[in-house]
Every structure is written in C-alpha cells, then in structure tokens.
Design an enzyme around this catalytic site. Structure first.
Site, PDB file in Angstrom:
ATOM      1  CD  GLU A  17      -3.062   0.944   2.278  1.00 43.30           C
ATOM      2  OE1 GLU A  17      -3.891  -0.014   1.953  1.00 43.30           O
ATOM      3  OE2 GLU A  17      -3.060   1.260   3.276  1.00 43.30           O
ATOM      4  CB  ALA A  51      -9.674  11.350   5.774  1.00 44.08           C
ATOM      5  CB  ALA A 123     -18.810   1.817   2.016  1.00 45.09           C
ATOM      6  CE1 TYR A 137     -12.853  -0.857   9.536  1.00 45.14           C
ATOM      7  CE2 TYR A 137     -14.800  -1.628   8.386  1.00 45.14           C
ATOM      8  CZ  TYR A 137     -13.631  -0.533   8.724  1.00 45.14           C
ATOM      9  OH  TYR A 137     -13.517   0.462   7.816  1.00 45.14           O
ATOM     10  CG  HIS A 141     -16.810   0.572  11.474  1.00 48.66           C
ATOM     11  ND1 HIS A 141     -17.347   1.639  11.872  1.00 48.66           N
ATOM     12  CD2 HIS A 141     -15.689   1.212  10.775  1.00 48.66           C
ATOM     13  CE1 HIS A 141     -17.035   2.941  11.681  1.00 48.66           C
ATOM     14  NE2 HIS A 141     -16.008   2.463  10.939  1.00 48.66           N
TER      15      HIS A 141
HETATM   16  P1  FAD Z   1     -19.364   1.277   5.817  1.00 52.49           P
HETATM   17  O1  FAD Z   1     -19.180  -0.060   5.353  1.00 52.49           O
HETATM   18  O2  FAD Z   1     -20.274   2.090   5.548  1.00 52.49           O
HETATM   19  O3  FAD Z   1     -19.531   0.983   7.442  1.00 52.49           O
HETATM   20  C1  FAD Z   1     -19.412   2.096   8.650  1.00 52.49           C
HETATM   21  C2  FAD Z   1     -20.026   1.899   9.781  1.00 52.49           C
HETATM   22  O4  FAD Z   1     -21.629   1.737   9.310  1.00 52.49           O
HETATM   23  C3  FAD Z   1     -19.991   0.209  10.382  1.00 52.49           C
HETATM   24  O5  FAD Z   1     -20.243   0.567  11.923  1.00 52.49           O
HETATM   25  C4  FAD Z   1     -21.455  -0.489   9.649  1.00 52.49           C
HETATM   26  O6  FAD Z   1     -21.715  -1.379  10.731  1.00 52.49           O
HETATM   27  C5  FAD Z   1     -22.405   0.781   9.927  1.00 52.49           C
HETATM   28  N1  FAD Z   1     -23.376   0.654   8.812  1.00 52.49           N
HETATM   29  C6  FAD Z   1     -23.288  -0.056   7.338  1.00 52.49           C
HETATM   30  N2  FAD Z   1     -24.408   0.209   6.795  1.00 52.49           N
HETATM   31  C7  FAD Z   1     -25.202   0.538   7.796  1.00 52.49           C
HETATM   32  C8  FAD Z   1     -26.735   0.800   7.679  1.00 52.49           C
HETATM   33  N3  FAD Z   1     -27.467   0.717   6.520  1.00 52.49           N
HETATM   34  N4  FAD Z   1     -27.341   1.116   8.674  1.00 52.49           N
HETATM   35  C9  FAD Z   1     -26.686   1.338   9.962  1.00 52.49           C
HETATM   36  N5  FAD Z   1     -25.299   1.268  10.102  1.00 52.49           N
HETATM   37  C10 FAD Z   1     -24.638   0.804   8.858  1.00 52.49           C
HETATM   38  N6  FAD Z   1     -10.195   5.907   4.805  1.00 52.49           N
HETATM   39  C11 FAD Z   1      -9.957   6.871   4.113  1.00 52.49           C
HETATM   40  O7  FAD Z   1     -10.295   8.036   4.444  1.00 52.49           O
HETATM   41  N7  FAD Z   1      -8.986   6.646   3.061  1.00 52.49           N
HETATM   42  C12 FAD Z   1      -8.648   5.525   2.881  1.00 52.49           C
HETATM   43  O8  FAD Z   1      -8.056   5.215   1.886  1.00 52.49           O
HETATM   44  C13 FAD Z   1      -8.880   4.266   3.556  1.00 52.49           C
HETATM   45  N8  FAD Z   1      -8.620   3.038   3.378  1.00 52.49           N
HETATM   46  C14 FAD Z   1      -9.147   1.911   4.036  1.00 52.49           C
HETATM   47  C15 FAD Z   1      -8.908   0.763   3.739  1.00 52.49           C
HETATM   48  C16 FAD Z   1      -9.196  -0.251   4.572  1.00 52.49           C
HETATM   49  C17 FAD Z   1      -8.771  -1.722   4.094  1.00 52.49           C
HETATM   50  C18 FAD Z   1      -9.947  -0.277   5.779  1.00 52.49           C
HETATM   51  C19 FAD Z   1     -10.348  -1.479   6.421  1.00 52.49           C
HETATM   52  C20 FAD Z   1     -10.204   1.137   6.099  1.00 52.49           C
HETATM   53  C21 FAD Z   1      -9.927   2.301   5.153  1.00 52.49           C
HETATM   54  N9  FAD Z   1     -10.213   3.455   5.546  1.00 52.49           N
HETATM   55  C22 FAD Z   1      -9.903   4.451   4.777  1.00 52.49           C
HETATM   56  C23 FAD Z   1     -11.027   3.876   6.947  1.00 52.49           C
HETATM   57  C24 FAD Z   1     -12.436   3.779   6.634  1.00 52.49           C
HETATM   58  O9  FAD Z   1     -12.959   5.008   5.716  1.00 52.49           O
HETATM   59  C25 FAD Z   1     -13.249   4.009   7.845  1.00 52.49           C
HETATM   60  O10 FAD Z   1     -12.869   2.873   8.750  1.00 52.49           O
HETATM   61  C26 FAD Z   1     -14.644   4.396   7.989  1.00 52.49           C
HETATM   62  O11 FAD Z   1     -14.838   4.582   9.387  1.00 52.49           O
HETATM   63  C27 FAD Z   1     -15.686   3.056   7.612  1.00 52.49           C
HETATM   64  O12 FAD Z   1     -15.351   2.984   6.149  1.00 52.49           O
HETATM   65  P2  FAD Z   1     -16.263   1.777   5.438  1.00 52.49           P
HETATM   66  O13 FAD Z   1     -16.199   1.673   4.096  1.00 52.49           O
HETATM   67  O14 FAD Z   1     -15.753   0.413   6.199  1.00 52.49           O
HETATM   68  O15 FAD Z   1     -17.824   2.120   5.982  1.00 52.49           O
END
Ligand code: FAD
Length: 281
Positions: A17, A51, A123, A137, A141
């Site tokens: 990465e 971010a 997401a 996670y 998360h």
């Molecule tokens: P989501 O999948 O949307 O989940 C976020 C939270 O919302 C979780 O607690 C989930 O359980 C909850 N949730 C999901 N859907 C619902 C729903 N319908 N109703 C209620 N709750 C819900 N950050 C950056 O800024 N830049 C990066 O390049 C970056 N790269 C990353 C790479 C990896 C492999 C990982 C693991 C994380 C990375 N992050 C990055 C951090 C990430 O943006 C954060 O962890 C963020 O808080 C969650 O993103 P996510 O896409 O997992 O969110």
C-alpha cells in the site's frame, strides 16, 4: 488486471500500500517509493484516498503512474461520506481514463462536526454506483453496536456489489479465522484479503491503540516493551512479527495478504524477502 481474478487463484499473493503525499513538493519522494515497490512485482499496489478527498488529485496521479510507468495492477481507494455524487462520478471517470480497473469503495471517517454533504451515508451506497471491493473489520467497526450487526451491514455491502473485501489490520490471526467463520456462516463468500500492518516504531503503536478495538496480544506487547526504545531492533522485530503472521495465514489457506507498507519500500522488501521461497519470488 481485475483484482477479483487474481484473488481466486490458489497461489499465495502479496500486495502493498502507498498513501498520497500531503504536499506537492513530496511528490518526487513518492515516485521513489513507487519505483522501489514496483521492483518487488507485488500482485497489486493500493493507493489510499486522503480523508475528505483533499489529496484526491495525488491519488489519481500516483495510481496512473503505477499503472502506466510501472505496469503494476492498482487498487485505488475512494471515500464518499465527505463528497457529492458529482465529485465521486468525476473521480471514477478519472480512474477509468487512467486505465484503473479496481476501486476500494469506502465510506470514510465522519469528520468532527459531521459530514459536509449528505449524498452518501454508507459505503454500500457507493458500491451500488461502481463495481469494486470494500473494507471489513475482523474486530468489528468502532461505530457498530456489536460484531453481529456489523456483519449484517457487511452482508448488505457485499450484496450491493462488492467483489472482494480487505480487512482492517489485526495482530492475532485467531481473530481473522473466527471472523471468516462468522461471515461465511452468514453467506458472505467473496474473497477476503487479510490486511497486515508491520509495526516498526513505537509511534505507530500509540496510533493503533488510540484506534479503539485493536487487540494487542501479549506476545506483541512483550516485543514493544523489550525493543520499543531501540528503533532498529523494534523495526526488525516488527517485520519478523508481521512475517510470522503472514506465514501462519498462508499455512491456513488464506492466500491473499495485503501489507500496509506505509510508503516504506525497505519494510516491504524485507517481508517479501522473508517469504521468497513461499511466494516463489
Ligand atoms: P461502511 O461499510 O459504510 O461502515 C461504516 C459503519 O456503518 C459500520 O459500523 C457499519 O456497521 C455501519 N453501517 C453500514 N451500513 C449501515 C446501515 N445501513 N445502517 C446502519 N449502520 C450501517 N479511510 C480513508 O479516508 N481513506 C482510505 O484510503 C481508507 N482506506 C481503508 C482501507 C481499509 C482496508 C480499511 C479497513 C479502512 C480504510 N479507511 C480509509 C478507513 C475507513 O474509511 C473507515 O474505517 C470508515 O469509518 C468506515 O468505512 P467503511 O467503508 O468500512 O464504511
């Protein structure tokens, strides 16, 4: 090449990465990192997304260079919670124009004071707009009420169109094995890439422990206690610990491992070297 095609192969895979520089004048140094990492011929290199999207141009430029100058398969990250649909569409278009086929769709952390736009909340909504991978996670998360709920939301994200998942870092492989068991049981069958962070200095550990939920095993804590104030020894021990974790994952048939190499090609090189016969490289 599409990463989803690489991940279904049975051979062990290793990827690295990079993150985009925060300032324009750091771009030359980033080029050196790209050059050195590409020499290792990893299965792919991921490029993180700042971010809030402030460094999004750098993400595009680095990804484009990896693709065109160094002929490496690239996974570009894209966050949505601080962006409009229009901006996200523009970014996807730029990625496509530069021949980038793989995107990791992320919500991004919610900034203090709340997200400035309300086009996206999770997401999964971004996944529905583009075709890609997502994050997961093994320890849950931080915002999720519990692991069961987090896995249910993960399932929604996969059903929205995620072709693969990359995990948050973990330091105890049993947590990963347990997570895989739980998600497979819930019908999430896409390939999962294990994210491994080589911890090479004490500051990193402070950041990790401030991210709630990351479990540090006693064996890991003993290394930090013993070598934390000796930077060279800490680096060597951190690389050895990460190598050990990767060998155990491969031995347990988890063939896709992504190293959070944090723009440190020497760390990536040492890990890959430790695995040379296993990887056949
Ligand atoms: P989501 O999948 O949307 O989940 C976020 C939270 O919302 C979780 O607690 C989930 O359980 C909850 N949730 C999901 N859907 C619902 C729903 N319908 N109703 C209620 N709750 C819900 N950050 C950056 O800024 N830049 C990066 O390049 C970056 N790269 C990353 C790479 C990896 C492999 C990982 C693991 C994380 C990375 N992050 C990055 C951090 C990430 O943006 C954060 O962890 C963020 O808080 C969650 O993103 P996510 O896409 O997992 O969110």
């Amino acid at each position: 090449m599409k990463i989803s095609d690489i991940l279904v192969e049975k051979t062990p895979h290793l990827s690295f990465e990079v993150f985009p520089p925060k300032k324009d004048d750091e771009f030359t140094n980033a080029q050196n990192v790209l050059h050195q990492l590409s020499e290792l011929q990893p299965d792919f290199i991921s490029v993180t997304y700042g971010a809030g999207g402030g460094t999004s141009e750098h993400t595009v430029n680095i990804a484009a260079d990896l693709r065109k100058k160094y002929d490496v398969t690239v996974l570009t990250h894209l966050t949505c919670v601080s962006s409009t649909r229009e901006h996200v569409a523009k970014m996807v278009q730029k990625y496509k124009e530069n021949g980038i086929e793989n995107i990791l769709a992320l919500r991004g952390d919610i900034p203090e004071g709340g997200a400035p736009h309300s086009d996206y909340h999770y997401a999964a909504e971004l996944v529905r707009d583009i075709c890609i991978g997502g994050a997961c996670y093994p320890e849950g998360h931080v915002e999720a009420a519990n692991k069961t709920e987090d896995i249910l939301h993960l399932k929604e994200k996969v059903e929205a169109g995620c072709e693969f998942l990359t995990t948050q870092m973990f330091f105890d492989n049993n947590i990963m094995y347990n997570f895989l068991y739980r998600i497979r049981e819930k019908g999430i069958t896409v390939p999962v890439i294990a994210g491994i962070m080589p911890v090479t200095n004490v500051n990193q550990i402070e950041r990790i422990t401030s991210m709630s939920g990351t479990y540090l095993p006693e064996r890991f804590k003993a290394i930090v206690d013993r070598f934390g104030d000796n930077p060279a020894a800490m680096k060597q021990a951190g690389i050895a610990y990460a190598t050990d974790q990767i060998i155990d994952l491969y031995a347990n048939n988890i063939t896709n491992v992504h190293v959070y190499s944090m723009n440190k090609p020497d760390v990536a090189f040492k890990i890959q070297n430790n695995l040379s016969d296993i990887l056949g490289k």
